[in-house]
Design an enzyme around this catalytic site. Structure first.
Site, PDB file in Angstrom:
ATOM      1  N   GLY A  17       0.671  -1.478   0.116  1.00  0.00           N
ATOM      2  CA  GLY A  17      -0.062   0.512  -0.091  1.00  0.00           C
ATOM      3  C   GLY A  17       0.863   1.110   0.026  1.00  0.00           C
ATOM      4  O   GLY A  17       0.158   2.283   0.749  1.00  0.00           O
ATOM      5  N   MET A  96      -4.513  -6.885  -6.825  1.00  0.00           N
ATOM      6  CA  MET A  96      -4.443  -8.137  -7.411  1.00  0.00           C
ATOM      7  C   MET A  96      -5.947  -8.736  -7.800  1.00  0.00           C
ATOM      8  O   MET A  96      -4.595 -10.362  -8.201  1.00  0.00           O
ATOM      9  CB  MET A  96      -3.163  -8.662  -6.983  1.00  0.00           C
ATOM     10  CG  MET A  96      -1.740  -8.234  -6.471  1.00  0.00           C
ATOM     11  SD  MET A  96      -1.004  -7.343  -7.538  1.00  0.00           S
ATOM     12  CE  MET A  96      -0.208  -9.168  -8.758  1.00  0.00           C
ATOM     13  N   LEU A  99     -10.328  -7.390 -12.523  1.00  0.00           N
ATOM     14  CA  LEU A  99     -11.828  -7.362 -12.423  1.00  0.00           C
ATOM     15  C   LEU A  99     -12.932  -7.832 -13.583  1.00  0.00           C
ATOM     16  O   LEU A  99     -12.537  -7.266 -15.055  1.00  0.00           O
ATOM     17  CB  LEU A  99     -12.006  -5.980 -12.595  1.00  0.00           C
ATOM     18  CG  LEU A  99     -11.365  -5.392 -11.086  1.00  0.00           C
ATOM     19  CD1 LEU A  99     -11.151  -4.357 -11.049  1.00  0.00           C
ATOM     20  CD2 LEU A  99     -12.332  -5.719  -9.531  1.00  0.00           C
ATOM     21  N   ASN A 113      -5.677   2.832 -12.151  1.00  0.00           N
ATOM     22  CA  ASN A 113      -5.040   1.984 -12.046  1.00  0.00           C
ATOM     23  C   ASN A 113      -4.271   2.695 -12.140  1.00  0.00           C
ATOM     24  O   ASN A 113      -3.615   3.432 -12.686  1.00  0.00           O
ATOM     25  CB  ASN A 113      -5.452   0.984 -12.861  1.00  0.00           C
ATOM     26  CG  ASN A 113      -4.064  -0.024 -12.350  1.00  0.00           C
ATOM     27  OD1 ASN A 113      -4.669  -0.706 -11.374  1.00  0.00           O
ATOM     28  ND2 ASN A 113      -3.528  -0.664 -13.073  1.00  0.00           N
ATOM     29  N   HIS A 115      -0.170   1.442 -13.102  1.00  0.00           N
ATOM     30  CA  HIS A 115       0.611   0.111 -13.614  1.00  0.00           C
ATOM     31  C   HIS A 115       2.446   0.948 -13.615  1.00  0.00           C
ATOM     32  O   HIS A 115       2.597   2.302 -14.478  1.00  0.00           O
ATOM     33  CB  HIS A 115       0.009  -0.218 -15.082  1.00  0.00           C
ATOM     34  CG  HIS A 115       1.048  -1.588 -15.626  1.00  0.00           C
ATOM     35  ND1 HIS A 115       0.913  -2.442 -15.199  1.00  0.00           N
ATOM     36  CD2 HIS A 115       1.900  -1.432 -16.865  1.00  0.00           C
ATOM     37  CE1 HIS A 115       1.585  -3.288 -15.675  1.00  0.00           C
ATOM     38  NE2 HIS A 115       2.599  -2.788 -16.540  1.00  0.00           N
TER      39      HIS A 115
HETATM   40  C1  GRF Z   1       2.607  -0.921  -7.639  1.00  0.00           C
HETATM   41  O1  GRF Z   1       4.519  -0.652  -8.569  1.00  0.00           O
HETATM   42  C2  GRF Z   1       1.740  -0.651  -8.777  1.00  0.00           C
HETATM   43  O2  GRF Z   1       2.024   0.483  -9.722  1.00  0.00           O
HETATM   44  C3  GRF Z   1       1.330  -1.796  -8.796  1.00  0.00           C
HETATM   45  O3  GRF Z   1       1.386  -2.518  -7.935  1.00  0.00           O
HETATM   46  C4  GRF Z   1       2.371  -2.014  -7.277  1.00  0.00           C
HETATM   47  C5  GRF Z   1       1.184  -1.870  -5.804  1.00  0.00           C
HETATM   48  O4  GRF Z   1       2.445  -1.345  -4.712  1.00  0.00           O
HETATM   49  N1  GRF Z   1       0.187  -1.481  -9.837  1.00  0.00           N
HETATM   50  P1  GRF Z   1       1.773  -0.526  -3.611  1.00  0.00           P
HETATM   51  O5  GRF Z   1       1.369  -1.399  -3.096  1.00  0.00           O
HETATM   52  O6  GRF Z   1       1.145   1.113  -3.872  1.00  0.00           O
HETATM   53  O7  GRF Z   1       3.702  -0.447  -2.206  1.00  0.00           O
END
Ligand code: GRF
Length: 214
Positions: A17, A96, A99, A113, A115
Site C-alpha cells: 500500500g 491483484m 476485474l 489504476n 501500472h
Molecule cells: C505498484 O508498483 C503499482 O504500480 C502496481 O503494484 C505496485 C503496488 O505497490 N500496480 P504498493 O502496494 O502501492 O506499494
C-alpha cells in the site's frame, strides 16, 4: 475545499500500500479535491490495511478466497462496500485481482489504476525485469482509466525514468515507485476536479492531450 465538495474515493489494495499512502497523504491537504472514504483489501493480511487504519482511514476486507471461483459474487460484495460508503471514484493501487467487464462497466470513467510501466509497453507482471531484459532505455509508470482488458484503457498521465547501466530490478523498481507516488495523487486530482475527458482511446486534460512527465 469544503468537505462536501470533495469526491469520495475508495482505494483497493492487496499488499503493502505505498501508493495508497501517497494518496492518503495528498488527500490530507485541505485544497485537495478528494477524500479517502475507505480502503478495501481482498487480502486480510495486506500490510496496507494497518497503514490505512493508522492514518485513521476506514478499512474493509472482501476476501476473494471466501467466494471460491465465484468471481461475480466477490465483485458484487466489493461493489456493495463501495456503494455503502458512497464512493464516487475507485483507485486500484496494487490490487491483484482481475476485474470482470461487469465491475468495470459499473465504474466506467471512475475507475483508475496505476501500472509500473509506460503503457502500452510491458502490460502484466514483472515489468521491471522485462524492461531490463528488453534493453529499454526508459521505463516509468502510468495512471489510466480501467478498461475490461488488463492494463489497458485511456491514459491519464505517465512519468518516465531513465534506465541506468548496472540497474537491477530493485534499483529500477525504486526509481519507478518514486514517480508512482507523484503521479497517482496528481492523476486523481485531475479526475476529481473533472478536468479529464475521454476522447476515443485517449484522455484530454483541460482539452489538451495528456503529457509524459520526466
Ligand atoms: C505498484 O508498483 C503499482 O504500480 C502496481 O503494484 C505496485 C503496488 O505497490 N500496480 P504498493 O502496494 O502501492 O506499494
Amino acid at each position: 475545499m469544503a468537505a462536501g465538495a470533495k469526491k469520495r474515493v475508495a482505494i483497493l489494495i492487496s499488499g503493502r500500500g505505498s501508493n495508497m499512502v501517497a494518496l492518503i497523504q495528498a488527500a490530507k491537504d485541505e485544497s485537495y479535491p478528494a477524500t479517502i472514504a475507505v480502503v478495501v483489501s481482498n487480502d486480510p493480511a495486506a500490510e496496507g490495511l494497518k497503514r490505512a487504519a493508522d492514518a485513521g482511514i476506514a478499512t474493509a476486507v472482501v476476501d476473494h478466497k471466501k467466494f471460491g471461483k465465484d468471481r461475480e459474487a466477490f465483485e458484487r460484495e466489493l461493489h456493495r462496500q463501495l456503494t455503502t460508503n458512497h464512493v464516487e471514484i475507485v483507485c486500484l493501487a496494487g490490487f491483484m485481482r482481475l476485474l470482470t467487464p461487469w465491475f468495470v462497466r459499473q465504474w466506467e470513467g471512475r475507475l483508475l489504476n496505476i501500472h509500473p510501466a509506460l503503457l502500452p509497453a510491458f502490460k502484466g507482471l514483472d515489468t521491471h525485469a522485462r524492461a531490463l531484459a528488453a534493453g529499454a532505455r526508459e521505463h516509468g509508470a502510468t495512471v489510466h482509466f480501467v478498461a475490461p482488458e488488463m492494463d489497458s484503457g485511456p491514459i491519464i498521465t505517465q512519468a518516465a525514468v531513465p534506465i541506468h547501466h548496472g540497474d537491477t530490478e530493485t534499483t529500477l523498481a525504486g526509481r519507478v515507485l518514486a514517480v508512482e507516488h507523484q503521479i497517482y495523487p496528481y492523476a486523481l486530482k485531475l479526475v476529481a476536479e473533472g478536468r479529464v475527458q475521454v476522447s476515443g482511446e485517449r484522455c484530454l486534460i483541460d482539452g489538451q492531450p495528456a503529457k509524459i512527465h520526466s
